[in-house]
Design a protein around this motif. Structure first.
Motif, PDB file in Angstrom:
ATOM      1  N   SER A  36      43.996 -37.432 -18.112  1.00 35.14           N
ATOM      2  CA  SER A  36      44.240 -36.889 -16.777  1.00 35.14           C
ATOM      3  C   SER A  36      45.740 -36.796 -16.493  1.00 35.14           C
ATOM      4  N   TRP A  37      46.481 -37.851 -16.876  1.00 38.87           N
ATOM      5  CA  TRP A  37      47.927 -37.844 -16.675  1.00 38.87           C
ATOM      6  C   TRP A  37      48.585 -36.740 -17.501  1.00 38.87           C
ATOM      7  N   ALA A  38      48.103 -36.561 -18.720  1.00 39.30           N
ATOM      8  CA  ALA A  38      48.669 -35.533 -19.603  1.00 39.30           C
ATOM      9  C   ALA A  38      48.445 -34.143 -19.014  1.00 39.30           C
ATOM     10  N   LEU A  39      47.250 -33.942 -18.435  1.00 45.81           N
ATOM     11  CA  LEU A  39      46.935 -32.658 -17.817  1.00 45.81           C
ATOM     12  C   LEU A  39      47.836 -32.405 -16.608  1.00 45.81           C
ATOM     13  N   ASN A  40      47.999 -33.454 -15.793  1.00 41.69           N
ATOM     14  CA  ASN A  40      48.862 -33.321 -14.599  1.00 41.69           C
ATOM     15  C   ASN A  40      50.304 -33.013 -14.994  1.00 41.69           C
TER      16      ASN A  40
END
Length: 223
Positions: free
Chosen positions: A216-220
């Motif tokens: 999720s952090w990587a996507l953000n």
């Protein structure tokens, strides 16, 4: 004088130690015979070998091995020891052993395998002598709607403590089963390193959550 049979057993242990890349020490104390047989059959089906014999013979075989720092594993031997051999990794071995343990009530005189905590909350007990029984092991209660309620989380035993008869009976009445019946992995040797069982524990749910959160952090970040 050491008998020929014992010499052959030590030689076989030395061969196993040299053949397998992963060597572990387990403690079979308090393990029922039937469950031990079941565990041996399960491990054998997965290519894992369990060797049981006297402590002195295990130490003798490990002393004859040329593997680096195996002596550190020898120092971990305790209880009713056995050696376990696998070609898998130590984490997979520990996970397999942990998943094949079952809960059991505590008996007086047993050693607590972990911290035992009695959680706060309602009980089915009516006020009476049970109040003093719970208080005797440090559990504080109050009366709520005609039933006893445990006021706060209470640590009644720490890892390594000896279970007293009074505590064993109290945990039984509260239907708390803190003991684990199964193989107790103590430590594992791999490539010159010795890992305690605690270091091999993996919380699979937490691990999956961490991966999901990282994704999720990587996507953000990418957005």
């Amino acid at each position: 004088m050491v008998s020929q049979q014992k010499k052959q057993l030590v030689q076989q242990l030395v061969q196993d130690i040299e053949q397998y890349p992963i060597v572990g020490v387990v403690n079979l104390q308090n393990l029922p015979a039937q469950q031990l047989q079941n565990m041996r059959a399960m491990l054998k089906g997965k290519g894992i070998k369990l060797s049981m014999t006297r402590k002195k013979l295990l130490q003798l075989a490990m002393g004859q091995s040329k593997k680096e720092h195996l002596q550190k594993l020898t120092e971990k031997i305790k209880g009713m020891p056995a050696l376990i051999f696998t070609k898998d990794n130590p984490f997979a071995l520990n996970t397999l052993i942990e998943k094949n343990k079952s809960e059991a009530p505590a008996k007086a005189g047993q050693t607590s395998p972990k911290e035992i905590v009695v959680k706060a909350g309602p009980t089915n007990f009516a006020p009476g002598p049970i109040i003093s029984e719970l208080a005797a092991v440090g559990i504080k209660t109050k009366v709520n709607a005609g039933k006893l309620e445990i006021i706060q989380d209470t640590t009644v035993a720490k890892e390594g403590d000896i279970i007293s008869p009074k505590l064993a009976e109290t945990l039984k009445r509260l239907d708390i089963k803190p003991m684990e019946v199964g193989l107790n992995l103590v430590a594992v040797w791999e490539e010159g390193l010795v890992f305690d069982a605690k270091q091999l524990h993996i919380d699979e749910k937490e691990y999956a959550q961490n991966i999901a959160q990282a994704a999720s952090w990587a996507l953000n970040l990418a957005v």
